[in-house]
Design an enzyme around this catalytic site. Structure first.
Site, PDB file in Angstrom:
ATOM      1  N   SER A   1      -4.031  -2.138  11.130  1.00 25.26           N
ATOM      2  CA  SER A   1      -5.448  -2.387  11.352  1.00 25.26           C
ATOM      3  C   SER A   1      -6.157  -1.046  11.412  1.00 25.26           C
ATOM      4  O   SER A   1      -6.042  -0.237  10.497  1.00 25.26           O
ATOM      5  CB  SER A   1      -5.634  -3.199  12.636  1.00 25.26           C
ATOM      6  OG  SER A   1      -6.986  -3.483  12.878  1.00 25.26           O
TER       7      SER A   1
ATOM      8  N   GLY B   1      -1.209   7.549   0.562  1.00 21.26           N
ATOM      9  CA  GLY B   1      -1.697   7.551   1.937  1.00 21.26           C
ATOM     10  C   GLY B   1      -0.644   7.268   2.987  1.00 21.26           C
ATOM     11  O   GLY B   1       0.516   7.676   2.870  1.00 21.26           O
TER      12      GLY B   1
ATOM     13  N   SER C   1       1.941   3.205  -2.400  1.00 17.62           N
ATOM     14  CA  SER C   1       1.845   4.189  -3.478  1.00 17.62           C
ATOM     15  C   SER C   1       1.050   5.428  -3.072  1.00 17.62           C
ATOM     16  O   SER C   1       1.036   6.422  -3.803  1.00 17.62           O
ATOM     17  CB  SER C   1       1.205   3.563  -4.718  1.00 17.62           C
ATOM     18  OG  SER C   1      -0.124   3.156  -4.442  1.00 17.62           O
TER      19      SER C   1
ATOM     20  N   GLY D   1       0.829  -1.200   0.000  1.00 20.78           N
ATOM     21  CA  GLY D   1       0.000   0.000   0.000  1.00 20.78           C
ATOM     22  C   GLY D   1       0.863   1.249   0.000  1.00 20.78           C
ATOM     23  O   GLY D   1       0.457   2.311   0.467  1.00 20.78           O
TER      24      GLY D   1
ATOM     25  N   TYR E   1     -16.165  -3.790   7.444  1.00 21.74           N
ATOM     26  CA  TYR E   1     -14.832  -3.218   7.640  1.00 21.74           C
ATOM     27  C   TYR E   1     -14.307  -3.548   9.040  1.00 21.74           C
ATOM     28  O   TYR E   1     -13.167  -3.997   9.200  1.00 21.74           O
ATOM     29  CB  TYR E   1     -14.888  -1.711   7.428  1.00 21.74           C
ATOM     30  CG  TYR E   1     -13.588  -0.978   7.694  1.00 21.74           C
ATOM     31  CD1 TYR E   1     -12.557  -1.001   6.761  1.00 21.74           C
ATOM     32  CD2 TYR E   1     -13.397  -0.263   8.876  1.00 21.74           C
ATOM     33  CE1 TYR E   1     -11.368  -0.334   6.993  1.00 21.74           C
ATOM     34  CE2 TYR E   1     -12.211   0.410   9.120  1.00 21.74           C
ATOM     35  CZ  TYR E   1     -11.205   0.376   8.173  1.00 21.74           C
ATOM     36  OH  TYR E   1     -10.026   1.030   8.419  1.00 21.74           O
TER      37      TYR E   1
ATOM     38  N   ARG F   1      -0.783  -2.152  -6.695  1.00 23.20           N
ATOM     39  CA  ARG F   1      -1.168  -2.720  -7.993  1.00 23.20           C
ATOM     40  C   ARG F   1      -0.969  -1.746  -9.150  1.00 23.20           C
ATOM     41  O   ARG F   1      -0.546  -2.146 -10.224  1.00 23.20           O
ATOM     42  CB  ARG F   1      -2.636  -3.175  -7.941  1.00 23.20           C
ATOM     43  CG  ARG F   1      -2.836  -4.474  -7.189  1.00 23.20           C
ATOM     44  CD  ARG F   1      -4.301  -4.835  -7.066  1.00 23.20           C
ATOM     45  NE  ARG F   1      -5.038  -3.900  -6.229  1.00 23.20           N
ATOM     46  CZ  ARG F   1      -6.302  -4.067  -5.854  1.00 23.20           C
ATOM     47  NH1 ARG F   1      -6.964  -5.132  -6.242  1.00 23.20           N
ATOM     48  NH2 ARG F   1      -6.898  -3.173  -5.084  1.00 23.20           N
TER      49      ARG F   1
ATOM     50  N   ASP G   1      -0.930  -8.154  -7.146  1.00 24.05           N
ATOM     51  CA  ASP G   1      -2.183  -8.283  -6.417  1.00 24.05           C
ATOM     52  C   ASP G   1      -1.929  -9.187  -5.213  1.00 24.05           C
ATOM     53  O   ASP G   1      -1.790 -10.400  -5.351  1.00 24.05           O
ATOM     54  CB  ASP G   1      -3.259  -8.885  -7.328  1.00 24.05           C
ATOM     55  CG  ASP G   1      -4.596  -9.065  -6.621  1.00 24.05           C
ATOM     56  OD1 ASP G   1      -4.715  -8.654  -5.434  1.00 24.05           O
ATOM     57  OD2 ASP G   1      -5.519  -9.626  -7.236  1.00 24.05           O
TER      58      ASP G   1
ATOM     59  N   LYS H   1     -10.956  -5.741  10.377  1.00 27.29           N
ATOM     60  CA  LYS H   1      -9.947  -5.136  11.246  1.00 27.29           C
ATOM     61  C   LYS H   1      -9.844  -5.873  12.582  1.00 27.29           C
ATOM     62  O   LYS H   1      -8.747  -5.981  13.147  1.00 27.29           O
ATOM     63  CB  LYS H   1     -10.251  -3.657  11.452  1.00 27.29           C
ATOM     64  CG  LYS H   1     -10.169  -2.836  10.165  1.00 27.29           C
ATOM     65  CD  LYS H   1      -8.794  -2.943   9.511  1.00 27.29           C
ATOM     66  CE  LYS H   1      -8.666  -2.077   8.278  1.00 27.29           C
ATOM     67  NZ  LYS H   1      -7.306  -2.114   7.698  1.00 27.29           N
TER      68      LYS H   1
END
Length: 335
Positions: free
Chosen positions: A177, A48, A46, A44, A191, A69, A98, A195
């Site tokens: 999380s 945020g 790329s 993750g 969601y 991805r 992926d 978590k």
């Protein structure tokens, strides 16, 4: 007036605990690891929080691999990360894969990256997404998308690297999380389920790896101003939005910096803000403790923290009830 006085007293007790924790933190926490010249991989990465963690790692001299991805976003993020490097000897790489797909592809891709960049010192799971909606409104497709992106991707990615890290005998693994791993929130039922599962995964993984020199950190970001959060707002129920607004919105830079710092300090929980520390103390359960001060706060503050949480719950219940009544009134007016 009574509930205001109650809130002030309990807030004062919690604030005092945080001050003591800050003063004595470095006496009890594990020794920091130096990332200079070490390999850090961030899923993750790329955008945020993940990208911000990668940026912070680059600033202190790490060799950084980011995973996602979308190749275009990966290339753009990697150029930004390179611009923060500490020295010219650092290496940077991106992987487009992926993580919830074919495990053998994930494993091979990670193995090749380790061969190129060196053994992993820090592995950060930061891939994930939130799709808001009550259970009856959310589609099966979106349910499976959250399970795959939040849970399966984290499990498969961690499985792909954990044996080699255990054999190396050092390193840290971050499981990102959410505060939703401590409390279910209206409009976030699926969601929250993913978590909650990640919290259990992190606790068990810590048991499985600690005797091999590895540490596990469970990152618990609150609402954070990321592209993912902006996307959440499009379909967020009014109740969920109003509940979210009772807490502060953090920047991804703040959250990423805190996660990296807590990981280097050897903490199991990484939380930020009043609500984050409130939840880690009152809902510690079977989580490992990483400082005696942390343990003392959990033992002596859990009771009063439970009362604060009940106050929060009553506030949330009032929000949900009011929204229901407002909808019914609007419906009656139309008829």
């Amino acid at each position: 007036m009574d509930h205001i006085m109650f809130a002030l007293i309990t807030s004062g007790i919690l604030a005092l605990s945080f001050v003591l924790a800050t003063i004595l933190k470095y006496k009890f926490t594990a020794k920091k690891k130096c990332l200079l010249g070490r390999h850090v991989m961030v899923t993750g990465g790329s955008s945020g929080i993940g990208k911000c963690i990668a940026l912070e790692a680059a600033k202190i001299g790490a060799n950084v691999t980011i995973v996602a991805r979308n190749k275009n976003r990966l290339r753009s993020a990697l150029e930004e990360i390179k611009g923060q490097c500490l020295n010219n000897d650092q290496k940077f790489n991106y992987l487009s894969v992926d993580l919830a797909g074919d495990y053998n592809v994930v494993k091979t891709t990670f193995n090749n990256a380790v061969d190129d960049m060196g053994p992993l010192c820090l592995f950060v799971n930061c891939a994930g997404l939130a799709i808001c909606g009550t259970l009856e409104d959310i589609s099966i497709n979106d349910i499976m998308k959250m399970i795959n992106n939040n849970l399966i991707s984290t499990i498969q990615a961690t499985k792909a690297i954990v044996n080699e890290m255990k054999q190396n005998g050092y390193g840290s693994i971050v499981i990102t999380s959410s505060l939703a791993s401590f409390c279910g929130v209206y409009g976030l039922s699926v969601y929250s389920a993913t978590k909650f599962a990640l919290r259990g995964f992190a606790e068990a993984l810590s048991m499985e790896t600690k005797n091999f020199g590895l540490k596990v950190t469970l990152a618990l970001p609150p609402d954070t101003d990321t592209p993912g959060y902006a996307n959440e707002l499009k379909d967020k129920p009014l109740e969920t939005l109003l509940i979210s607004e009772t807490a502060k919105l953090f920047t991804p830079e703040e959250v990423g910096r805190k996660i990296l710092q807590d990981t280097l300090d050897g903490c199991f929980f990484s939380a930020i803000g009043f609500e984050g520390h409130l939840m880690t103390i009152s809902c510690s359960g079977m989580a490992p403790f990483t400082s005696y001060l942390e343990l003392i706060c959990q033992v002596f503050c859990t009771g009063i923290m439970r009362l604060i949480i009940v106050y929060y719950q009553s506030t949330f219940d009032k929000i949900i009830k009011k929204c229901k009544l407002d909808r019914e009134q609007l419906k009656n007016n139309k008829t």
